[in-house]
Design a protein around this motif. Sequence first.
Motif, PDB file in Angstrom:
ATOM      1  N   LEU A  80       0.855  -1.187   0.000  1.00 26.53           N
ATOM      2  CA  LEU A  80       0.000   0.000   0.000  1.00 26.53           C
ATOM      3  C   LEU A  80       0.887   1.231   0.000  1.00 26.53           C
ATOM      4  O   LEU A  80       2.118   1.126  -0.003  1.00 26.53           O
ATOM      5  CB  LEU A  80      -0.912  -0.024   1.225  1.00 26.53           C
ATOM      6  N   GLU A  81       0.256   2.407  -0.001  1.00 27.87           N
ATOM      7  CA  GLU A  81       1.001   3.667   0.099  1.00 27.87           C
ATOM      8  C   GLU A  81       0.803   4.241   1.496  1.00 27.87           C
ATOM      9  O   GLU A  81      -0.299   4.185   2.045  1.00 27.87           O
ATOM     10  CB  GLU A  81       0.512   4.662  -0.945  1.00 27.87           C
ATOM     11  N   ALA A  82       1.881   4.776   2.065  1.00 31.52           N
ATOM     12  CA  ALA A  82       1.811   5.351   3.411  1.00 31.52           C
ATOM     13  C   ALA A  82       2.781   6.510   3.521  1.00 31.52           C
ATOM     14  O   ALA A  82       3.820   6.538   2.852  1.00 31.52           O
ATOM     15  CB  ALA A  82       2.149   4.291   4.462  1.00 31.52           C
ATOM     16  N   LEU A  83       2.431   7.469   4.377  1.00 30.99           N
ATOM     17  CA  LEU A  83       3.365   8.552   4.662  1.00 30.99           C
ATOM     18  C   LEU A  83       4.518   8.009   5.494  1.00 30.99           C
ATOM     19  O   LEU A  83       4.314   7.187   6.388  1.00 30.99           O
ATOM     20  CB  LEU A  83       2.666   9.683   5.419  1.00 30.99           C
ATOM     21  N   ASP A  84       5.709   8.468   5.189  1.00 28.10           N
ATOM     22  CA  ASP A  84       6.877   8.114   5.985  1.00 28.10           C
ATOM     23  C   ASP A  84       6.751   8.817   7.339  1.00 28.10           C
ATOM     24  O   ASP A  84       6.745  10.048   7.397  1.00 28.10           O
ATOM     25  CB  ASP A  84       8.152   8.569   5.265  1.00 28.10           C
ATOM     26  N   PRO A  85       6.605   8.075   8.453  1.00 26.48           N
ATOM     27  CA  PRO A  85       6.400   8.729   9.753  1.00 26.48           C
ATOM     28  C   PRO A  85       7.565   9.603  10.180  1.00 26.48           C
ATOM     29  O   PRO A  85       7.409  10.484  11.037  1.00 26.48           O
ATOM     30  CB  PRO A  85       6.201   7.547  10.719  1.00 26.48           C
ATOM     31  N   ARG A  86       8.737   9.420   9.567  1.00 27.34           N
ATOM     32  CA  ARG A  86       9.886  10.259   9.918  1.00 27.34           C
ATOM     33  C   ARG A  86      10.053  11.424   8.958  1.00 27.34           C
ATOM     34  O   ARG A  86      10.886  12.295   9.161  1.00 27.34           O
ATOM     35  CB  ARG A  86      11.162   9.396   9.905  1.00 27.34           C
ATOM     36  N   ASN A  87       9.238  11.438   7.891  1.00 28.46           N
ATOM     37  CA  ASN A  87       9.289  12.517   6.910  1.00 28.46           C
ATOM     38  C   ASN A  87       7.913  12.622   6.269  1.00 28.46           C
ATOM     39  O   ASN A  87       7.646  12.038   5.217  1.00 28.46           O
ATOM     40  CB  ASN A  87      10.362  12.231   5.852  1.00 28.46           C
ATOM     41  N   LEU A  88       7.025  13.363   6.915  1.00 31.35           N
ATOM     42  CA  LEU A  88       5.617  13.383   6.538  1.00 31.35           C
ATOM     43  C   LEU A  88       5.338  14.056   5.197  1.00 31.35           C
ATOM     44  O   LEU A  88       4.191  14.125   4.764  1.00 31.35           O
ATOM     45  CB  LEU A  88       4.798  14.061   7.643  1.00 31.35           C
ATOM     46  N   THR A  89       6.378  14.545   4.520  1.00 34.61           N
ATOM     47  CA  THR A  89       6.180  15.105   3.183  1.00 34.61           C
ATOM     48  C   THR A  89       6.354  14.033   2.109  1.00 34.61           C
ATOM     49  O   THR A  89       6.135  14.307   0.924  1.00 34.61           O
ATOM     50  CB  THR A  89       7.175  16.255   2.919  1.00 34.61           C
ATOM     51  N   SER A  90       6.750  12.835   2.498  1.00 35.97           N
ATOM     52  CA  SER A  90       7.017  11.765   1.533  1.00 35.97           C
ATOM     53  C   SER A  90       5.983  10.657   1.636  1.00 35.97           C
ATOM     54  O   SER A  90       5.673  10.161   2.718  1.00 35.97           O
ATOM     55  CB  SER A  90       8.412  11.159   1.778  1.00 35.97           C
ATOM     56  N   THR A  91       5.450  10.286   0.464  1.00 38.40           N
ATOM     57  CA  THR A  91       4.585   9.117   0.374  1.00 38.40           C
ATOM     58  C   THR A  91       5.414   7.967  -0.174  1.00 38.40           C
ATOM     59  O   THR A  91       6.081   8.107  -1.200  1.00 38.40           O
ATOM     60  CB  THR A  91       3.378   9.381  -0.541  1.00 38.40           C
ATOM     61  N   CYS A  92       5.374   6.827   0.519  1.00 40.12           N
ATOM     62  CA  CYS A  92       6.241   5.690   0.181  1.00 40.12           C
ATOM     63  C   CYS A  92       5.417   4.424  -0.023  1.00 40.12           C
ATOM     64  O   CYS A  92       4.238   4.363   0.334  1.00 40.12           O
ATOM     65  CB  CYS A  92       7.254   5.447   1.307  1.00 40.12           C
ATOM     66  N   ILE A  93       6.058   3.423  -0.598  1.00 39.60           N
ATOM     67  CA  ILE A  93       5.460   2.092  -0.673  1.00 39.60           C
ATOM     68  C   ILE A  93       5.739   1.368   0.637  1.00 39.60           C
ATOM     69  O   ILE A  93       6.867   1.395   1.147  1.00 39.60           O
ATOM     70  CB  ILE A  93       6.054   1.283  -1.842  1.00 39.60           C
ATOM     71  N   ALA A  94       4.713   0.748   1.191  1.00 43.02           N
ATOM     72  CA  ALA A  94       4.859   0.002   2.443  1.00 43.02           C
ATOM     73  C   ALA A  94       4.285  -1.396   2.280  1.00 43.02           C
ATOM     74  O   ALA A  94       3.380  -1.613   1.464  1.00 43.02           O
ATOM     75  CB  ALA A  94       4.165   0.727   3.591  1.00 43.02           C
TER      76      ALA A  94
END
Length: 353
Positions: A170-184
């Motif tokens: 799925l796609e999720a915000l990086d909890p350490r960098n909330l400006t980045s959407t990442c694959i999780a």
Amino acid sequence: MSNNTVGSSGPAPGKIRGPGRPPKRTCTWCAESKTPLKYVLPTENGKKEFCSETCLSEFRQAYSKGACLHCDNVIRGNAPSSSKNFCSTYCLNKYQKKNEKRTSSPQSGNGANGTENHANNNSTGSFYDIYQAFDWNEYMKDTNSVAASQECFKQAPMPPVNDFKVGMKLEALDPRNLTSTCIATVVGVLGPRLRLRLDGSDNKNDFWRLVDAGDIHPIGHCERNDGMLQPPLGFRMNASSWPMFLLKTLNGAEMAPAKVFQPEPPTPKSNVFVVGQKLEAVDKKNPQLICCATVGAVKNDQIHVTFDGWRGAFDYWCRYDSRDIFPVGWCARAGHPLQPPGQKSATTPSRLS
């Protein structure tokens, strides 16, 4: 509080192990011999030990469908055709012999009732009952306290259904960098919660989200909203290799379907928490745990969460609409283990310094 455990597993009190390696035990689910088995699930008939959260999660799903009346293990494909309540013909025969002895006993009335109750509990396949040993009503009566009302929380009145599976992406915000959407990737499932690992990161940065969290989405959501998927903070490869890494990661992967994502509940209009109210809260230092807690202080849009029976090293401030706090009884309704006051495995002194 325990470190990466669901419960405590250790040698029985009074037993001292001799020199050499400790004896290996086998995982209840995968049957691999590993020491230590860090994940423990309490059941009505003792405890089950597991080598990983994945094995624990798989066992929970199977256990919820029904457990063997004799050995309390999950019922797999080798179950006898004559009865659906036993994992094997051996257990069926053992149970029948034991029951014959009970019925021939002068106290067979009590024994029969106990047997019937146990059978009812297992035949319903209610995993939720396992975690009702802690009685909130009794506890609040003993402590002369009250529970924070449902209206205080940004949580659905009924915990959402979790249809995610381990391995889904799925796609999720990086909890350490909330400006980045990442694959999780989903690496663990516990009640309505997901343990997520950002692809390209390691297991040291895993994090937990509810299935109705507002910052997780199906694959493609970012692109549809004119965004671009980013490598996680601390991406282990060269940044220039990210496009190819992303392509390989998604090729043939199981994508979490849109239907398993639940709508985020509405935000309460204001902070109406009151000091002294009881709630259930995530332990930020061991985020797989949800514990009994109390509102220690209220200030503007913040509340101070204090954990019952533990020193202040684990307490924290959070917004009143945090998704890490829950109304009393949420864990029981959600089928999620609740850590009772002061009952977690022994805390090392260094954790309290």
